[in-house]
Scaffold this motif. Structure first.
Motif, short mmCIF file in Angstrom:
data_model
loop_
_atom_site.label_atom_id
_atom_site.label_comp_id
_atom_site.label_asym_id
_atom_site.label_seq_id
_atom_site.Cartn_x
_atom_site.Cartn_y
_atom_site.Cartn_z
N LYS A 1 56.06 16.02 29.00
CA LYS A 1 54.84 16.49 28.36
C LYS A 1 53.78 16.87 29.40
CE LYS A 1 55.07 14.25 23.86
NZ LYS A 1 54.51 13.18 22.99
N LEU A 2 53.67 16.03 30.39
CA LEU A 2 52.70 16.36 31.44
C LEU A 2 53.12 17.61 32.19
CD1 LEU A 2 51.72 12.87 32.86
CD2 LEU A 2 50.70 14.19 31.00
N MET A 3 54.39 17.75 32.37
CA MET A 3 54.87 18.95 33.05
C MET A 3 54.54 20.20 32.25
SD MET A 3 58.54 17.61 34.47
CE MET A 3 59.17 19.22 34.86
N PHE A 4 54.43 20.01 30.96
CA PHE A 4 54.10 21.16 30.13
C PHE A 4 52.75 21.76 30.50
CE2 PHE A 4 52.48 23.14 26.23
CZ PHE A 4 53.53 23.98 25.92
N PHE A 5 51.89 20.95 31.05
CA PHE A 5 50.61 21.49 31.50
C PHE A 5 50.80 22.52 32.60
CE2 PHE A 5 48.77 17.34 29.92
CZ PHE A 5 48.09 17.93 28.86
N ARG B 1 55.44 26.13 30.72
CA ARG B 1 55.79 26.18 29.31
C ARG B 1 57.24 26.58 29.13
NH1 ARG B 1 51.23 25.34 31.30
NH2 ARG B 1 51.17 27.53 31.96
N TYR B 2 57.76 27.22 30.12
CA TYR B 2 59.13 27.72 30.00
C TYR B 2 59.98 27.29 31.19
CZ TYR B 2 57.55 30.70 26.17
OH TYR B 2 57.07 31.16 24.97
N PRO B 3 60.20 26.04 31.34
CA PRO B 3 61.03 25.62 32.48
C PRO B 3 62.49 25.97 32.22
CG PRO B 3 60.55 23.75 31.09
CD PRO B 3 59.82 24.91 30.48
N SER B 4 63.12 26.42 33.24
CA SER B 4 64.55 26.65 33.12
C SER B 4 65.29 25.34 33.33
CB SER B 4 65.01 27.66 34.17
OG SER B 4 64.93 27.07 35.45
N SER B 5 66.51 25.35 32.97
CA SER B 5 67.29 24.12 33.14
C SER B 5 67.40 23.77 34.62
CB SER B 5 68.67 24.28 32.53
OG SER B 5 69.33 25.37 33.09
N THR B 6 67.44 24.79 35.44
CA THR B 6 67.51 24.51 36.88
C THR B 6 66.27 23.76 37.35
OG1 THR B 6 68.64 26.61 37.05
CG2 THR B 6 67.98 25.54 39.09
N LEU B 7 65.15 24.25 36.88
CA LEU B 7 63.93 23.58 37.29
C LEU B 7 63.90 22.15 36.76
CD1 LEU B 7 60.43 24.85 37.61
CD2 LEU B 7 60.76 23.01 35.97
N LEU B 8 64.33 22.00 35.55
CA LEU B 8 64.32 20.65 34.98
C LEU B 8 65.19 19.71 35.80
CD1 LEU B 8 64.49 21.55 31.21
CD2 LEU B 8 62.54 20.67 32.48
N LYS B 9 66.29 20.25 36.24
CA LYS B 9 67.17 19.40 37.03
C LYS B 9 66.52 18.97 38.33
CE LYS B 9 71.37 21.23 35.07
NZ LYS B 9 72.27 22.38 35.09
N THR B 10 65.71 19.81 38.85
CA THR B 10 65.09 19.43 40.11
C THR B 10 63.92 18.48 39.90
OG1 THR B 10 63.57 21.31 40.11
CG2 THR B 10 65.73 21.64 41.11
N TYR B 11 63.47 18.40 38.69
CA TYR B 11 62.34 17.49 38.46
C TYR B 11 62.73 16.22 37.72
CZ TYR B 11 58.81 20.47 40.43
OH TYR B 11 58.05 21.17 41.31
N ALA C 1 55.01 15.77 43.21
CA ALA C 1 55.00 14.37 42.81
C ALA C 1 55.77 14.16 41.52
CB ALA C 1 53.57 13.89 42.65
N PHE C 2 55.89 15.20 40.76
CA PHE C 2 56.63 15.06 39.51
C PHE C 2 58.12 14.88 39.74
CE2 PHE C 2 52.82 16.56 37.45
CZ PHE C 2 52.87 15.93 36.23
#
Length: 653
Positions: A505-509, A512-522, A640-641
């Motif tokens: 949710k905080l990352m949503f700030f 808004r459109y994270p790719s799965s690749t980005l999510l994996k890195t975070y 930091a995320f």
DNA sequence: ACCCCGCCTG
DNA sequence: CAGGCGGGGT
């Protein structure tokens, strides 16, 4: 479909450091990193053994079956990883047959075994579906159904209650009396023989290759295992400490090699690497190193927090500890701990002990069947091994990673403020802050299957440790350690926790459109699979939905209120719209929403306003252009995320 | 095919 | 927030 994914991937290329930034590449990478050897854990193995015993009464020692299980599981995972091009596996029949059955044929033992079995069965039955999870896991691997199907499958499994850490403790706890002691003693012998067999096999495999070093490392472990467990625990630890570096380094490098694509290993041999391949290789290795660091950190962290004073004694008795070199290291360690953990250096010994044991065993188990001759250390052995002389892997780990285990252990505060525990506890290493480490389980409704975590010590190995030390008074210490190991093996999550949700949710700030690749890195502490990825993506989809609904609502409201110029529509921190959004994504209001988000929100609001005002909302897909615009406004997420917790420093306290 | 998105629903 | 679905993109 939209430009968003392109722009997103650009961002990820820099963070990941590999060319192309292709989703497939990265998911391959992730898979090969995380889904590797899923080793069945203790109770699973033992209960399986028990199950077989009725048909095979002569086989008393679980070892052969354990090994077979391990073996098969390893193969499963390797083929699942797409590394099937590896050399044909050796026959796995004769490797783990031992001539020790006669040793345990008497009634006396049978009675004891029955007791242990009942205990273990009790553990397997009640809140623990580990054995079930494993077979279901295998089924799942052969499941070629569509994504949704498999997700549904998983969902069913998720319903099973989850618990894992107490098992080892329970098992070891039963060793308190003399009978169990005796039994465990015998188990130790069995394990010793087992290891001898493994060693033989291992030497065959590695004869042509660094046989001297390998032998050295293995012999060190052998030495420890063959030591009578009547010997002092300190002695064992000393020995391990002395030698573990080599073992650790070697086995780590080999594991690494194992996981890198075979393609690459061939190229490596030829010394001819295209830049693309090299980049991929580097990325993979970097990932591996990070994962290893995380695992090490997790073990250490737990030990540090749950084992504050005891180990210093052991440490003090260590001859090695007097060398200058070590002092430097220890100083660094102390420094890196920020003095949060007194006696941190001595804790490392335990960490190292565990690590050496783990690595050495996995070295043997993983490599022997499939990798006849494999020049593993040709290329850079990465982080954990680069620094000579007992280079404590934790030295490599960043502060960011230090946060991870804590957050995982802490799970989610009951009041919904995920960091409230940390905040309320001045000393983060305080065991008191660990009193409810399984808060994360709360969200286990969306848990994936139960499985061991590749980079963490598994229960089988801990079992070995338990047997090594069984019967000694000091073994309570070691038991604590092993509890810690088991405990910390939750570090790599297979499920998304409320903490992850909060973080998302905080990352949503920011995006808004994270790719799965980005999510994996975070979400580095999450073992990604399709369902996890889908779930995360779904979260953001839900976030967007809420976001856009609010935007539309307030845009229409503004129109009704007679606003004419969309420039008058700015989202400020005290606006009602902002409060609604903040309430949704930042409930505790413990995160400072970036200004950029306010800009994006303002722009979104204006877009909705203009569109509605222009009557575009008659078009059923009138929102799409707005989505397209907003999708290009993602900004970078703070590093930091990448810590699994939401880093405390980002939160206002 | 597969992935992801957005919509709808509960 | 998750599940299901259809649509659109590779």
């Amino acid at each position: 479909m939209n430009g968003s994914s392109v722009s997103k991937q650009d961002g990820e290329i820099t963070s990941l450091g590999h060319p192309g930034g292709l989703e497939k590449e990265s998911s391959l990478q992730r898979d090969s990193l995380f889904s590797s050897p899923s080793v069945p854990n203790l109770s699973q193995l033992l209960s399986q053994t028990i199950g077989n015993r009725t048909q095979e009464p002569k086989v008393i020692c679980p070892s052969s079956q354990i090994m077979e299980l391990l073996h098969q599981d390893g193969e499963d995972s390797s083929s699942r990883e797409g590394t099937q091009a590896l050399a044909p596996p050796l026959s796995h029949t004769p490797i783990f047959c031992f001539g020790d059955k006669d040793e345990f044929g008497n009634e006396h033992l049978r009675a004891k075994r029955a007791r242990v079995e009942s205990i273990i069965q009790g553990m397997s039955l009640s809140p623990n579906p580990i054995a079930l999870g494993a077979s279901a896991e295998r089924d799942r691997e052969h499941n070629t159904e569509k994504r949704r199907e498999s997700c549904r499958e998983n969902k069913r499994k998720q319903k099973l209650p989850q618990q894992q850490s107490p098992h080892v403790a329970q098992l070891v706890g039963t060793s308190a009396n003399a009978e169990e002691h005796h039994y465990l003693k015998e188990q130790l012998q069995v394990l010793q023989q087992q290891l001898r067999q493994l060693q033989e096999k291992f030497f065959q495999v590695y004869e042509l290759n660094d046989s001297d070093q390998t032998q050295e490392g293995t012999e060190q472990i052998m030495h420890l295992l063959t030591e009578k467990h009547g010997d002092s625990l300190e002695k064992s630890i000393q020995a391990l400490t002395r030698d573990q570096h080599k073992v650790l380094c070697r086995s780590t490098s080999e594991m690494e090699g194992h996981k890198v694509l075979e393609e690459e290993s061939k190229i490596v041999i030829k010394g001819d690497l295209s830049s693309e391949e090299r980049t991929l290789s580097e990325t993979l290795k970097g990932e591996l190193a990070r994962v290893v660091s995380q695992a090490v950190d997790s073990v250490l962290k737990k030990i540090l927090s749950s084992f504050p004073g005891h180990l210093s004694q052991m440490y003090d008795s260590l001859p090695m500890a007097t060398t200058d070199n070590r002092r430097e290291h220890l100083a660094s360690v102390e420094c890196s701990r920020k003095k949060q953990f007194p006696k941190a250096s001595s804790q490392n010994l335990v960490n190292s002990l565990a690590e050496a044991q783990t690595e050495a065993l996995s070295l043997v188990l993983e490599k022997s069947p499939d990798f006849p001759t494999y020049p593993v250390s040709l290329r850079g052995v990465r982080k954990p091994c680069q620094v000579p002389n007992m280079s404590y892997p934790l030295l490599m780990s960043s502060q960011v990673q230090e946060n991870q285990i804590l957050s995982q252990l802490l799970g989610y505060g009951q009041n919904g403020h995920w960091n409230s525990r940390i905040a309320s506890s001045p000393d983060r290493s305080s065991p008191a802050s660990l009193d409810q480490p399984w808060g994360a389980v709360k969200l286990r409704s969306s848990v994936m299957r139960q499985q061991q975590y590749p980079t963490s010590p598994n229960s089988t190995q801990m079992e070995s440790l338990a047997f090594l030390s069984a019967g000694k008074a000091e073994c309570r210490d070691l038991q604590s350690i092993m509890d810690g190991m088991s405990f910390s093996s939750i570090h790599i999550q297979e499920a998304l926790t409320p903490g992850h949700l909060k973080k998302a949710k905080l990352m949503f700030f920011f995006t808004r459109y994270p790719s799965s690749t980005l999510l994996k890195t975070y979400f580095l502490d999450v073992q990604f699979n399709r369902c996890i990825t889908s779930q995360l993506i779904k979260w953001f989809s839900n976030f967007r939905e809420f976001y856009y609904i609010q935007m539309e609502k307030f845009a229409r409201q503004a129109i009704l209120e007679g606003v004419t110029d969309c420039k008058d529509l700015m989202v400020s921190r005290n606006s009602e719209l902002f409060r609604a959004l903040n309430m949704h994504y930042n409930k505790g209001n413990d995160f400072e929403v970036p200004d950029r988000f306010l800009e994006v929100a303002s722009l979104t609001l204006q877009e909705f306003f203009s569109a509605v005002k222009a009557g575009k909302d008659s078009d059923p897909s009138w929102k799409k252009p707005i989505y397209k615009i907003i999708s290009k406004l993602d900004s970078d997420i703070p590093e930091a995320f990448k810590s699994s917790s939401c880093p405390q420093e980002l939160l206002q306290s």
